[in-house]
Motif scaffolding. Structure first.
Motif, PDB file in Angstrom:
ATOM      1  N   GLU A  55       0.811  -1.218   0.000  1.00  0.00           N
ATOM      2  CA  GLU A  55       0.000   0.000   0.000  1.00  0.00           C
ATOM      3  C   GLU A  55       0.844   1.268   0.000  1.00  0.00           C
ATOM      4  O   GLU A  55       0.525   2.225  -0.695  1.00  0.00           O
ATOM      5  N   ARG A  56       1.923   1.296   0.741  1.00  0.00           N
ATOM      6  CA  ARG A  56       2.764   2.503   0.784  1.00  0.00           C
ATOM      7  C   ARG A  56       3.570   2.696  -0.486  1.00  0.00           C
ATOM      8  O   ARG A  56       4.061   3.782  -0.751  1.00  0.00           O
ATOM      9  N   ALA A  57       3.658   1.632  -1.288  1.00  0.00           N
ATOM     10  CA  ALA A  57       4.307   1.756  -2.596  1.00  0.00           C
ATOM     11  C   ALA A  57       3.289   2.202  -3.653  1.00  0.00           C
ATOM     12  O   ALA A  57       3.629   2.333  -4.819  1.00  0.00           O
ATOM     13  N   GLY A  58       2.037   2.415  -3.231  1.00  0.00           N
ATOM     14  CA  GLY A  58       0.998   2.866  -4.147  1.00  0.00           C
ATOM     15  C   GLY A  58       0.137   1.763  -4.719  1.00  0.00           C
ATOM     16  O   GLY A  58      -0.698   2.005  -5.583  1.00  0.00           O
ATOM     17  N   GLY A  59       0.336   0.538  -4.235  1.00  0.00           N
ATOM     18  CA  GLY A  59      -0.415  -0.595  -4.755  1.00  0.00           C
ATOM     19  C   GLY A  59      -1.678  -0.880  -3.980  1.00  0.00           C
ATOM     20  O   GLY A  59      -2.003  -0.203  -3.004  1.00  0.00           O
ATOM     21  N   CYS A  60      -2.382  -1.909  -4.430  1.00  0.00           N
ATOM     22  CA  CYS A  60      -3.617  -2.369  -3.797  1.00  0.00           C
ATOM     23  C   CYS A  60      -3.443  -3.830  -3.405  1.00  0.00           C
ATOM     24  O   CYS A  60      -2.843  -4.602  -4.144  1.00  0.00           O
ATOM     25  N   ILE A  61      -4.005  -4.208  -2.256  1.00  0.00           N
ATOM     26  CA  ILE A  61      -3.941  -5.593  -1.819  1.00  0.00           C
ATOM     27  C   ILE A  61      -5.230  -5.921  -1.073  1.00  0.00           C
ATOM     28  O   ILE A  61      -5.591  -5.247  -0.119  1.00  0.00           O
ATOM     29  N   THR A  62      -5.963  -6.927  -1.592  1.00  0.00           N
ATOM     30  CA  THR A  62      -7.242  -7.335  -1.015  1.00  0.00           C
ATOM     31  C   THR A  62      -7.407  -8.840  -1.205  1.00  0.00           C
ATOM     32  O   THR A  62      -6.564  -9.505  -1.790  1.00  0.00           O
TER      33      THR A  62
END
Length: 93
Positions: A55-62
């Protein structure tokens, strides 16, 4: 089964796929070297430390259903929100 079929839909849209890699794949994603990581059967301890990295790298994780990844299960992580939406659409059918 349903999980294999869902992954096959996503794999058909990918240029290249690799099996395995554990947390290394998530680090490659956070660094911008891969576009997506898809896994199933994860425990919370397998994924919780990776969530802030992605998330802090700008990605999404779900989860595959778009729910928070904190409880593990079927996980999809992407470096781009648009790719995430496409992946969820393919995985959640």
């Amino acid at each position: 089964g349903k999980e294999t079929t869902a992954f096959a839909r996503l794999k058909a849209k990918a240029r290249m796929t690799r099996y395995g890699g554990d947390c290394y794949g998530y680090c490659l994603l956070a660094a911008g070297f891969v576009d997506i990581v898809v896994e199933a059967g994860l425990k919370p301890y397998d994924i919780v430390a990776l969530i802030p990295i992605v998330e802090r790298a700008g990605g999404c994780i779900t989860t595959w259903k778009g729910e928070p990844a904190t409880n593990g299960g079927r996980i999809v992580a992407t470096g781009d929100p648009r790719v995430h939406e496409e992946a969820l659409a393919l995985l959640s059918r």
